[in-house]
Every structure is written in structure tokens, then in C-alpha cells.
Scaffold this motif. Structure first.
Motif, short mmCIF file in Angstrom:
data_model
loop_
_atom_site.label_atom_id
_atom_site.label_comp_id
_atom_site.label_asym_id
_atom_site.label_seq_id
_atom_site.Cartn_x
_atom_site.Cartn_y
_atom_site.Cartn_z
N GLU B 61 -2.00 2.10 -8.31
CA GLU B 61 -1.78 2.33 -6.87
C GLU B 61 -2.39 3.67 -6.45
N LYS B 87 -2.64 1.75 5.39
CA LYS B 87 -2.72 1.01 4.14
C LYS B 87 -2.83 1.97 2.95
N GLU B 91 -0.30 2.62 -0.32
CA GLU B 91 -0.64 2.64 -1.75
C GLU B 91 0.00 3.84 -2.42
N HIS B 94 3.59 2.99 -2.84
CA HIS B 94 3.81 2.05 -3.95
C HIS B 94 3.77 2.78 -5.29
N GLY B 141 -8.88 -5.87 0.65
CA GLY B 141 -7.60 -6.34 1.19
C GLY B 141 -7.39 -7.82 0.91
N ASP B 145 -5.89 -7.28 -2.96
CA ASP B 145 -4.47 -7.32 -2.61
C ASP B 145 -3.94 -8.75 -2.75
N ALA B 148 -3.26 -9.14 -6.31
CA ALA B 148 -2.09 -8.33 -6.64
C ALA B 148 -0.81 -9.04 -6.22
N CYS B 171 6.01 -5.86 -2.31
CA CYS B 171 5.50 -7.16 -1.85
C CYS B 171 5.61 -7.31 -0.34
N GLU B 174 2.64 -5.51 0.94
CA GLU B 174 1.36 -6.02 0.45
C GLU B 174 0.81 -7.12 1.36
N HIS B 177 -1.39 -5.82 3.88
CA HIS B 177 -2.67 -5.42 3.30
C HIS B 177 -3.64 -6.59 3.22
N GLN B 178 -3.11 -7.71 2.75
CA GLN B 178 -3.98 -8.87 2.57
C GLN B 178 -4.47 -9.38 3.93
#
Lengths: 95, 328
Positions: B61, B87, B91, B94, B141, B145, B148, B171, B174, B177-178
Motif C-alpha cells: 500500500e 485515492k 493507500e 490502508h 484503478g 485495484d 486487489a 474493501c 477499494e 478506487h476501482q
């Protein structure tokens, strides 16, 4: 490397008024004020809380997991503390 | 409880030989889906496995901030810049949740940081690839991600409580992020021919490294069987990789860009996509430190750490002074 590791703090968040504070995680900080700012930045980036507590981890007194059964044993045999212990005859209502 | 001090006190009592009874009782708890907490008895190998996995995860991270941080000052709009900044900050967050979770196992933060800076500790191979264009931020992303998430969602049910709880938090974030990554890809793919070509180029470069993120094939994976028995891991590397391919190929089709794999095809019988062989030599090389950016990533982390020394020293001096005043 910092010469001396900063103390660990536990972070507790009240997500909204009416709910109790709940453990969220931990962090390191040089002092209490920094712990509070770091807790805000680390654990409430998405409005997760309306109130924060931080407390130094070494100030927490905790029960010993190896003594769990002995420690909590006194409550085990007092089943009369639960309402289900009592038998209510058919026909008695609102009890 | 994330209490390091108590944790260490617990360790003293467990020193010595692990008996077969202890190991069996532990496995029984795990099999019953009971969560293991920081101060509970656990086999040393379980502790070591978790320390290795969680600290590597945390390091990933932290190092993962670099490829994206590279585009912070050059994001194409203020909106994109604000999103990317959020974002990258996530990280960092995280990394901090995960370091805290690892600390509950009795390893210190300073030790973990030292291991990262010395190059002793590993982090995810994916972050040793460069971000050459803005489309790479979209691809990271969407793909990195996305991969991930496939890995991390089952970790929310990991047998070790502090790790599982940290992963729930990760999660939730996340998913943003995606989606922001896919949004960048979508915008490029709906743009000019040059923009779409940029998106295709990013997919070409990030596809295979993303598949490598799931680790070696099951037949080659050293730690898998034991981690599955301990319920640290819930699905094998190949199972997760297959899930990722199945969902991502369809998203690429929607974007109208091509997954760079000539052997990719849908198998109606199994309902899965079959795909080509990963270049495992490349994976081995990158993990061994010979990827395109390994050296740069580590040097930048060392530089940031050294440059931050005076800030940490000042904060410590201030805290000591305040404490001395309060005591006086």
C-alpha cells in the motif's frame, strides 16, 4: 528511524449521536493531540464519525485470554438470571 | 484489542514447545470459524505467516502510492486531481490499518519500516512497473485495484480478527478506487482515437502484470495449503485469477479495447474464459528486484523517510517538552 518509537493509541469512533463509541483500530503518535488528528485522517476520511476517543494502549487494563473461562465462570451457573429460566403457565399473558 | 504491550506479555507465557494438544485445539477453533484474537494462543508458524503476509500487504500500500503519485501534478483536470489525491491518501490509510494489524502479532512498526527501507521486506510486484501516461492511472484503478479486491474480499473472513477487520475497512474504500479507474478508462475510450489508443496501450502493459498479482500457479505456491487450512486464505491463487479474468474481460469488451492475449477465449462448457500462459520468468525477475522500477521505488521511499526525520524529531521534542511541563 525515529530514535524512540512513538506510543501506540487505540481509536474509538462514535458513528452518530445515539450510538456508543466503538473500537476502530490503532495508530502511533508523538502525543495526544497528534493522536487525535491522525485518528481523524486515518479513520474518518468518509464521515465515519461525529466523535473520536483516543487512548494510549498501555493505559488499557484488559482481562487475560488464558484465564477467560475462570474469569467469566461465575456467570455460567446462574441461569436464573435469564427470563427463560422461569416457566409461565399457559394462559398467563403480558409477562 | 490492538495492544502491543499486552501482546508481548502474552508471548512470554507461550515460550517453549508447542504441544500436539495445543495445535489440535487451535485448529479446532479455526475449523469452527472462531476468530483468533491478538492475545490468544497461536502456533508460532501461524504468527510468522501472518506477520509476513500483513506486513507485505502494508508495504504494498505504501509503495503503491508512488506510481499514482507520479500523476498528481499532471492530472488532466482539477476534479481528477482531487480524486487521485483522495485515492493516494487512502493507500496511505490502508498501509496504516495493516501495519496496526501486524503489530498486534508482536512485531514493531519501526522494525517493519526498517525492513522495507533496507530492501529485506517484499511488496507486491505490480508497483515496480512505471506509469507512463494518464491512462495508466485508469488502468491501475480498474485492473490493479480490481485484482486487489478479488484477493481482499475473502480476507475479510480471515481467521485472524485484527486482519479481517482491517480488510473490511480497506474493501469498502477499494470499491471507489476501482470505479474511478474504470471511469478514467471509459472517458478515454469514448474520446478521440488518440485517447482510445492510449487506453489500449495501458491495458496492453498492465494486463499481464495484473494477472501476476495473484501469485504463482497453485502447483507452485509454497504457502497455500497451510494458509488454507488456517483459513487465512479462502481461495487458491488460480481460483481468484480465474474470477478476475472472467469479470474483467467483459468490462474490456464494454470499453471496446482488446485484452492482449491471443489465446483468450470463452469456454461455454465451463462458463469461464481460458487464457494464455503468464510469463513467469518476468514475475520471478520483478520479485527478485529486477523489475523496471524496483530501484527507483525503494530509493524514493528511503529519501522520503530520511527527509521526514526532522519532522519526527521535532514532534518528539515537542511532545517531550509538553510532557515535562505537565509533570513540573
Amino acid at each position: 528511524m525515529s530514535k524512540q518509537e512513538w506510543p501506540l493509541y487505540e481509536v474509538f469512533i462514535r458513528s452518530k449521536a445515539g450510538l456508543s463509541h466503538r473500537h476502530a483500530g490503532s495508530l502511533h503518535a508523538a502525543d495526544d493531540q497528534m493522536a487525535l488528528s491522525n485518528a481523524r485522517d486515518t479513520y474518518t476520511r468518509r464521515s465515519e464519525g461525529v466523535s473520536l476517543w483516543v487512548v494510549r494502549s498501555d493505559r488499557i487494563v484488559a482481562s487475560d485470554p488464558t484465564e477467560t473461562s475462570a474469569f467469566f465462570e461465575p456467570a455460567e451457573d446462574k441461569i436464573y438470571r435469564h427470563p427463560t429460566f422461569y416457566e409461565i403457565p399457559e394462559g398467563v399473558e403480558n409477562l | 484489542m490492538y495492544t502491543q504491550g499486552l501482546d508481548q506479555a502474552g508471548n512470554d507465557k507461550q515460550s517453549g514447545v508447542e504441544t500436539a494438544e495445543q495445535l489440535a485445539a487451535f485448529q479446532k477453533r479455526v475449523d469452527a470459524e472462531e476468530k483468533i484474537e491478538a492475545k490468544d494462543w497461536m502456533p508460532e508458524a501461524y504468527r510468522r505467516t501472518l506477520i509476513r503476509q500483513i506486513s507485505q500487504h502494508a508495504h504494498s500500500e505504501i509503495i503503491g502510492m508512488q506510481p499514482e503519485g507520479n500523476w498528481l501534478t499532471r492530472a488532466p483536470s482539477l476534479k481528477r486531481k482531487a480524486i487521485l489525491l483522495a485515492k493516494v491518501q487512502d493507500e496511505a490509510g490502508h498501509g496504516l490499518y495493516l501495519y496496526s494489524a501486524a503489530e498486534t502479532l508482536g512485531v514493531s512498526r519501526d522494525q517493519m519500516v526498517a525492513d522495507l527501507l533496507s530492501g529485506k521486506a517484499k511488496y507486491s510486484s505490480i508497483f515496480n512497473y512505471p506509469t507512463l501516461t494518464w491512462a495508466d492511472i485508469g488502468a491501475i484503478g480498474w485492473l490493479v485495484d480490481g485484482a486487489a479486491i478479488m484477493n481482499q474480499i475473502p480476507l475479510c473472513r480471515c481467521s485472524y480478527g485484527p486482519y479481517a477487520r482491517a480488510m473490511v475497512r480497506v474493501c469498502k474504500e477499494e470499491s471507489f478506487h476501482q470505479r474511478q479507474g474504470f471511469d478514467i478508462m471509459l472517458t478515454l475510450c469514448r474520446g478521440t482515437a488518440a485517447q482510445k489508443a492510449m487506453a489500449q496501450d495501458a491495458l496492453n502493459r498492465w494486463w499481464w502484470p495484473s494477472l501476476m498479482m495473484f501469485g504463482p500457479n497453485d502447483t507452485e505456491s509454497k504457502h497455500s495449503a497451510q494458509s488454507m487450512a488456517w483459513k487465512i486464505k479462502r481461495f487458491s491463487n488460480d481460483e481468484l485469477r480465474q474470477k478476475f479474468v472472467d469479470v474483467t474481460v467483459q468490462q474490456a469488451e464494454f470499453l471496446g479495447i482488446r485484452v492482449p492475449d491471443d489465446e483468450l477465449s470463452f469456454d461455454p462448457e465451463s462458463g469461464h474464459y481460458t487464457f494464455g500462459e503468464i510469463d513467469w520468468q518476468e514475475f520471478i525477475d520483478v520479485v527478485a528486484g529486477n523489475g523496471p522500477c524496483n530501484k527507483q521505488r525503494l530509493e524514493k521511499r528511503q529519501y522520503a523517510h530520511n527527509e521526514g526525520e526532522w519532522v519526527r524529531a521535532a514532534a518528539q521534542a515537542y511532545a517531550s517538552k509538553q510532557a515535562a511541563r505537565a509533570a513540573a
